[in-house]
Design a protein around this motif. Structure first.
Motif, short mmCIF file in Angstrom:
data_model
loop_
_atom_site.label_atom_id
_atom_site.label_comp_id
_atom_site.label_asym_id
_atom_site.label_seq_id
_atom_site.Cartn_x
_atom_site.Cartn_y
_atom_site.Cartn_z
N PRO A 71 0.78 -1.16 0.03
CA PRO A 71 -0.36 -0.36 -0.09
C PRO A 71 1.22 1.39 0.16
O PRO A 71 0.08 2.21 -0.43
CB PRO A 71 -0.67 0.44 0.98
N LEU A 72 2.04 1.20 0.75
CA LEU A 72 3.13 2.10 0.89
C LEU A 72 3.35 2.87 -0.75
O LEU A 72 3.15 3.78 -1.46
CB LEU A 72 3.87 2.19 1.66
N LEU A 73 3.40 1.80 -1.91
CA LEU A 73 4.40 1.75 -2.69
C LEU A 73 3.17 1.90 -3.95
O LEU A 73 3.70 3.30 -4.73
CB LEU A 73 4.80 0.31 -3.52
N ALA A 74 1.76 1.92 -3.25
CA ALA A 74 0.91 2.14 -3.87
C ALA A 74 0.84 3.16 -4.20
O ALA A 74 -0.09 3.99 -4.94
CB ALA A 74 -0.33 1.21 -3.97
N ALA A 75 0.72 4.05 -2.81
CA ALA A 75 -0.01 5.09 -2.76
C ALA A 75 1.20 6.31 -3.45
O ALA A 75 0.55 7.31 -3.47
CB ALA A 75 0.23 5.02 -1.45
N TYR A 76 2.54 5.41 -3.04
CA TYR A 76 3.73 6.72 -3.89
C TYR A 76 3.25 6.49 -5.21
O TYR A 76 3.56 8.17 -5.66
CB TYR A 76 4.72 6.54 -4.09
#
Length: 428
Positions: A71-76
């Motif tokens: 999810p952190l990479l997706a948000a980035y």
């Protein structure tokens, strides 16, 4: 050399091969990009695929889909560009065609719905909502600093220009034909040259946004040969008499030159023999085109121009090269000498003063004069005798000015000071 444009052509012939899906566990995924070096940035982009595996099995061979449930990479990824960004950007002065295309895929064909002149955000949003038109935004790295950071590092990694486009497509629509893959936020798709692709936004989703990043345009062995062979012929002709012998009488007027191909083949073999025994192969046009048109360094995303800093270099100073990936050395005829016999000079070209705002936007003369976006090449010019000293600096982590391969101390200090003035070296 061909000029780089901001609007990349739609890719080659149709290809139906399925992407190989590399499913990745969340624990293996990086949470953010690593900007420590060009190598680390590319590594995190394709993680957990190893770079050696990528270039051995996928590069210029087959598509790759890397799916990551982080999810952190997706948000980035989602933060790189959003529809809401366009409202602010339109107020800065965007133009249809140059900056934005409005299009739809109708009966398998792209239909452009552009208006004239400047883009009005309210009209743009109306076309997006009511006409279900895809917004294609050219070269967003000119405005979005995170994309500037990514693409600047990728240009260092590949040694080639890196462009990008953003596509925002409303639900139940598609902008460009004819093939799509179901990609989720955080996923990465790699396509070799010639792979046709598209994005489709299914019902139930308000809209989709994806960024395409491309490189290696006009960067093939064929392009390199076209750039380097003229210099090789010129140098070889100084020593090989046969290359200075006249071509057959009326050869240029003949339709069939089969009788001359044997001689031509023999001369090409002489060139190949010389090439195998030389350490120098000059590429000036491709180098200059790359350096002149690439992104400047992204230093904390501060767009202020670089200025020399620190101590002035003296004969006893210890120096090191800065921005190694942003400078090239070439040997060329003296640009400032118009005599028939032109002496060779060493040129150091760099991209430290390039304009991010005009990156990958071509050289349209009307646009350049109106908007002040024309690029120019920056660098220094030295006598040919400085070449070995420059190679010393480029090949060493550090070097003492007094150890530079030049005859006099004055020449050594002059070289160091010239490079320092252009922010290419620092005193340590």
């Amino acid at each position: 050399m061909p000029k780089r444009g901001g609007k990349h052509a739609e890719m080659g012939r149709e290809m139906r091969a399925e992407c190989k899906r590399a499913k990745v566990e969340a624990a293996c995924s990086p949470s953010v990009m690593s900007f420590e070096s060009p190598d680390s940035l590319f590594g995190t982009l394709i993680s957990p695929i190893k770079q050696e595996v990528f270039f051995r099995e996928y590069w210029e061979q087959k598509p790759l889909l890397v799916q990551r449930n982080d999810p952190l990479l997706a948000a980035y990824y989602q933060s790189l560009f959003q529809l809401s960004d366009l409202k602010e950007l339109c107020s800065q002065g965007l133009y249809y065609g140059r900056d934005i295309n409005i299009c739809r895929c109708v009966n398998g064909k792209k239909k452009v719905l552009n208006k004239e002149g400047k883009v009005n955000y309210m009209q743009l949003k109306k076309d997006f909502d009511q006409k279900k038109a895809t917004i294609q935004f050219h070269q967003p790295q000119r405005f979005k600093e995170e994309l500037w950071k990514i693409q600047e590092k990728l240009e260092c990694y590949f040694g080639s220009l890196v462009g990008s486009n953003v596509y925002i497509t409303p639900r139940g629509s598609q902008g460009l034909p004819p093939h799509y893959d179901d990609v989720e936020p955080g996923d990465l798709l790699y396509f070799p040259r010639g792979t046709i692709h598209q994005a489709d936004t299914p019902l139930g989703v308000s809209y989709s946004t994806h960024v395409t990043i491309s490189t290696y345009q006009n960067n093939s062995w064929g392009d390199f040969l076209l750039d380097t062979i003229p210099g090789l012929v010129f140098d070889t002709a100084k020593e090989v008499v046969e290359l200075r012998t006249s071509i057959p009488r009326q050869l240029l007027m003949q339709v069939d030159i089969a009788d001359s191909t044997k001689n031509l083949s023999s001369l090409l073999r002489r060139l190949a023999d010389r090439l195998e025994n030389t350490r120098e192969l000059r590429s000036s046009d491709m180098k200059k085109d790359f350096i002149m048109n690439r992104l400047p360094p992204c230093l904390g995303c501060d767009s202020a121009p670089l200025t020399p800093g620190g101590k002035l270099p003296k004969i006893d100073s210890k120096i090191r090269l800065q921005f190694r990936d942003h400078a090239v050395i070439t040997v060329e005829p003296d640009h400032e000498n118009s005599d028939d016999i032109r002496r060779e000079m060493v040129y150091v070209y760099h991209s430290l003063k390039n304009r991010r705002e005009s990156h990958m936007m071509g050289t349209d003369e009307d646009t350049a004069s109106e908007e002040g976006t024309a690029q120019q090449i920056h660098g220094l010019r030295f006598p040919l005798s400085y070449l070995d000293a420059l190679k010393q600096i480029w090949s060493s982590s550090t070097v003492h000015v007094k150890e530079l391969n030049l005859i006099s101390d004055a020449e050594k200090e002059n070289l160091a000071l010239s490079l320092w003035t252009e922010c290419l070296i620092e005193v340590i």
